[in-house]
Design a protein around this motif. Structure first.
Motif, mmCIF file in Angstrom:
data_model
loop_
_atom_site.group_PDB
_atom_site.id
_atom_site.type_symbol
_atom_site.label_atom_id
_atom_site.label_comp_id
_atom_site.label_asym_id
_atom_site.label_seq_id
_atom_site.Cartn_x
_atom_site.Cartn_y
_atom_site.Cartn_z
ATOM 1 N N ASP A 1 0.820 -1.207 0.000
ATOM 2 C CA ASP A 1 0.000 0.000 0.000
ATOM 3 C C ASP A 1 0.854 1.257 0.000
ATOM 4 O O ASP A 1 0.507 2.260 -0.620
ATOM 5 C CB ASP A 1 -0.952 -0.007 1.199
ATOM 6 N N GLU A 2 2.019 1.192 0.691
ATOM 7 C CA GLU A 2 2.919 2.341 0.661
ATOM 8 C C GLU A 2 3.495 2.536 -0.734
ATOM 9 O O GLU A 2 3.617 3.670 -1.214
ATOM 10 C CB GLU A 2 4.052 2.136 1.667
ATOM 11 N N LEU B 1 2.141 1.717 -3.577
ATOM 12 C CA LEU B 1 1.104 2.274 -4.441
ATOM 13 C C LEU B 1 0.906 3.763 -4.177
ATOM 14 O O LEU B 1 0.718 4.553 -5.115
ATOM 15 C CB LEU B 1 -0.209 1.529 -4.209
ATOM 16 N N ARG B 2 0.973 4.151 -2.914
ATOM 17 C CA ARG B 2 0.804 5.567 -2.596
ATOM 18 C C ARG B 2 1.965 6.390 -3.151
ATOM 19 O O ARG B 2 1.773 7.506 -3.631
ATOM 20 C CB ARG B 2 0.681 5.752 -1.086
ATOM 21 N N ARG C 1 1.346 6.799 -6.774
ATOM 22 C CA ARG C 1 0.241 7.728 -6.995
ATOM 23 C C ARG C 1 0.676 9.164 -6.760
ATOM 24 O O ARG C 1 0.262 10.082 -7.489
ATOM 25 C CB ARG C 1 -0.922 7.364 -6.078
ATOM 26 N N ASP C 2 1.554 9.365 -5.753
ATOM 27 C CA ASP C 2 2.018 10.715 -5.448
ATOM 28 C C ASP C 2 3.137 11.179 -6.359
ATOM 29 O O ASP C 2 3.589 12.318 -6.256
ATOM 30 C CB ASP C 2 2.480 10.793 -3.990
ATOM 31 N N GLN D 1 7.049 12.939 3.273
ATOM 32 C CA GLN D 1 5.776 13.220 3.925
ATOM 33 C C GLN D 1 6.041 13.890 5.268
ATOM 34 O O GLN D 1 6.761 13.342 6.094
ATOM 35 C CB GLN D 1 4.989 11.928 4.123
ATOM 36 N N HIS E 1 -9.345 15.067 7.760
ATOM 37 C CA HIS E 1 -9.341 14.241 6.549
ATOM 38 C C HIS E 1 -10.744 13.767 6.182
ATOM 39 O O HIS E 1 -10.893 12.882 5.334
ATOM 40 C CB HIS E 1 -8.413 13.038 6.741
ATOM 41 N N ARG F 1 -3.713 1.934 10.479
ATOM 42 C CA ARG F 1 -3.433 2.246 9.075
ATOM 43 C C ARG F 1 -3.633 3.722 8.774
ATOM 44 O O ARG F 1 -2.822 4.352 8.077
ATOM 45 C CB ARG F 1 -4.339 1.395 8.180
ATOM 46 N N LYS F 2 -4.700 4.311 9.302
ATOM 47 C CA LYS F 2 -4.957 5.724 9.056
ATOM 48 C C LYS F 2 -3.895 6.614 9.696
ATOM 49 O O LYS F 2 -3.452 7.602 9.101
ATOM 50 C CB LYS F 2 -6.346 6.083 9.604
ATOM 51 N N GLU G 1 -0.865 6.641 7.648
ATOM 52 C CA GLU G 1 -1.081 7.430 6.433
ATOM 53 C C GLU G 1 -1.054 8.927 6.731
ATOM 54 O O GLU G 1 -0.519 9.714 5.953
ATOM 55 C CB GLU G 1 -2.420 7.025 5.820
#
Length: 619
Positions: free
Chosen positions: A402-403, A405-406, A409-410, A461, A479, A520-521, A524
């Protein structure tokens, strides 16, 4: 007959209940017998670690429910053949006067017992299926089984490693096994139970002999050392028990070797040097430097252990074993009470369990398993082991899917290294990167990152400071995660909150994935790894309960005000609906005016109140 039997058993020091008879002055010296044979169990009371099987057999013999065949399975050295001989002795137990019946009470030897235990009784045939695995061999058994025993009550066939029989041999056995003569019994032993056809298994009573627990094995070895007059350290015996992996025969063989190697008191260092084992404390040191990403120190420690005689395969195996121990301590904290753990394992293992994430431990385990296979196949094992450590140190902080993919995406993944930071970012002096004990995989900021190592992370980040549960609710509001915000206010009873770690109990009806979703949130939103756990301890009030208590306090204070009292008395039936702090109302007004569709103000919890949502007094 009595004198002959006693004399025959007097030279067997492994048999309980017999006093050795004085040896003749000119008798030849008794040849040495290894411990595995000398202390081989002679009755069910000598068996260790097989209580369930012993209980079942005892009840069966007492009730007279004796089957025609048994199937004994288990790893090597747990007592399959020994149990088979004890069963044969129990079936053929007979006293000197000709009395007796099948029994599990074998404290005293009968007329057939010694020969059966030593494997040389004419009516108890031990057959090795590895070398007698054909149809012709089974046909000979089928022909011979029809004849009555010579002297014993039953003719007993003990077939060892029965899984080695061919398919034709198994088929030839089926009819005899299903309907044997009343004077015949079969006992099968195997280490590969899955290779035995189900048609054979269905005709047998199966017993799975378990690996002997390490603590029980240590006690057994300690008793043998006392009987042999050998002084041994408890830690040395524990190392022998671990190396035996639950096998009693293996442990006795290693103990026999250790007695000869030490030539005196058996010390832990003697066992390590004899087996090529690494010092347990040094294995933990190696684990720590690898998790820190200090490759230079890790390679130096591995080379030092190799020069001291440790096998690289054994070092990596011990490293994998310690990784498993840390994982187990993390998931099952009660494992710290295990008596087989030494002080270093208990203290340092518990510390690592608090600081490392499951993701890092699972990845380390997988890399070590793959690396052990590579080292076994390598021409230069120590070099292969060094490369395994290099991979461990560099891979400890790889991003999760998931990291990754992020990052893609970024737009940061195309120019980033393995840890998500730009490839041009400075690396630590050891070359290990932001590894497990130095950065993200540590349970959040319980051990803050050095500034030099946190800088690349900050470029990807920015870090968000979270100091309380209210800050987490504010993040959820920021968020626009309404579901999580409601759950935080309604379902969480805080128990412990510190940077990187949240422990809470939940109310009835809370989501089962609340802890996972929150972890998880937070990762993130903050860029850090948080340990979020649901505990059984009684927590405090939820945020909603705190807000309702504060609301009740404000209403109670307002009701006691003289002006409000006068209004309530003047207008019977009137009631106070809401009381707000004027300062809070003033600060919320500009924000509400700036954006009509703005999400609810962060200073006010989100509730599903049944009360009318307006200020003042309801007339």
């Amino acid at each position: 007959m009595t004198d002959e039997t006693d004399a025959a058993t007097s030279d067997e020091p492994g048999f309980a209940g017999f006093e050795p008879a004085p040896a003749p002055a000119l008798a030849a010296p008794t040849p040495y017998r290894v411990l595995a044979r000398k202390y081989r169990p002679a009755h069910f009371g000598d068996l260790i670690g097989q209580d369930a099987m012993v209980r079942t057999l005892t009840n069966a013999f007492t009730a007279g429910r004796i089957p025609q065949a048994w199937m004994l399975t288990g790893v090597r050295g747990v007592g399959k053949t020994t149990t088979a001989r004890i069963l044969a002795r129990a079936l053929n137990y007979q006293t000197e006067d000709g009395g007796g019946a099948p029994t599990t009470d074998l404290a005293r030897f009968g007329i057939h017992c010694k020969d059966i235990i030593e494997g040389r009784h004419i009516d108890v045939m031990e057959i090795d299926a590895a070398s007698n695995n054909g149809v012709d061999n089974v046909r000979q058994i089928n022909d011979a089984v029809r004849y009555a025993p010579v002297s014993a009550r039953y003719k007993v066939y003990i077939i060892d490693e029965v899984h080695m029989l061919s398919a034709g041999a198994f088929n030839a056995f089926l009819k005899t096994l299903e309907e044997p003569p009343p004077h015949a019994r079969f006992i099968f032993a195997t280490t590969e139970i899955r290779k035995v056809p189900v048609t054979v298994l269905s005709r047998c009573q199966r017993f799975d002999l378990r690996r002997v627990d390490a603590s029980l094995l240590v006690s057994h070895l300690s008793g043998i050392c006392k009987a042999e007059g050998v002084d041994a350290e408890d830690e040395a015996l524990a190392a022998i028990a671990r190396a035996a992996e639950g096998s009693v025969r293996d442990s006795l063989s290693i103990l026999d070797q250790a007695i000869a190697h030490a030539a005196g008191q058996i010390m832990l260092d003697d066992v390590r040097s004899m087996l090529g084992l690494a010092d347990r404390a040094r294995i933990i040191d190696l684990f720590e430097v690898v998790m820190k990403g200090d490759i230079a120190a890790a390679l130096g420690e591995l080379r030092a252990q190799y020069d001291a005689g440790a096998d690289p395969v054994v070092v990596l195996t011990d490293l994998a074993e310690f990784t498993h121990l840390v994982t187990r301590l993390k998931l099952v904290p009660e494992a710290l009470k295990d008596n087989t753990l030494n002080q270093a394992e208990r203290l340092r293992g518990g510390d690592f369990a608090q600081r490392l994430s499951i993701r890092v431990l699972a990845r380390t385990w997988q890399l070590l398993l793959k690396g052990i296979t590579e080292v076994k196949q390598a021409d230069r094992p120590v070099m292969a082991a060094e490369m395994v450590l290099v991979r461990l140190a560099h891979a400890a902080d790889l991003p999760t899917p998931d990291e990754a993919l992020r990052m893609l995406r970024d737009g940061s993944g195309a120019m980033s290294g393995g840890n998500g930071a730009p490839s041009s970012a400075p690396r630590p002096p050891s070359g290990g990167g932001n590894t497990a004990l130095a950065a993200r995989p540590v349970l959040a900021s319980a051990n803050p990152m050095p500034a030099a190592m946190a800088a690349p992370r900050a470029m990807a980040q920015p870090l968000v400071q979270v100091a309380s549960l209210e800050d987490v609710v504010a993040l959820a509001s920021q968020h626009r995660d309404i579901t999580l915000k409601i759950a935080l206010e309604r379902d969480i009873r805080p128990v412990r909150f510190e940077p990187g770690r949240i422990e809470f109990s939940v109310t009835s009806g809370a989501s089962r994935t609340l802890a996972t979703d929150l972890s998880r949130k937070l990762k993130e939103w903050t860029g850090q790894t948080w340990m979020v756990a649901v505990v059984t301890a009684e927590g405090g009030a939820t945020l909603r309960e705190q807000a309702e208590a504060e609301k009740d306090r404000r209403e109670s204070d307002a009701a006691s005000h003289p002006a409000v009292k006068a209004v309530l008395e003047r207008f019977p039936g009137a009631r106070i609906v809401d009381v707000r702090d004027p300062r809070a109302a003033a600060s919320e007004a500009p924000a509400a005016a700036s954006s009509e569709d703005e999400y609810l103000a962060e200073a006010e919890p989100l509730f599903d109140d049944s009360e009318p949502d307006f200020d003042g007094i309801d007339f």
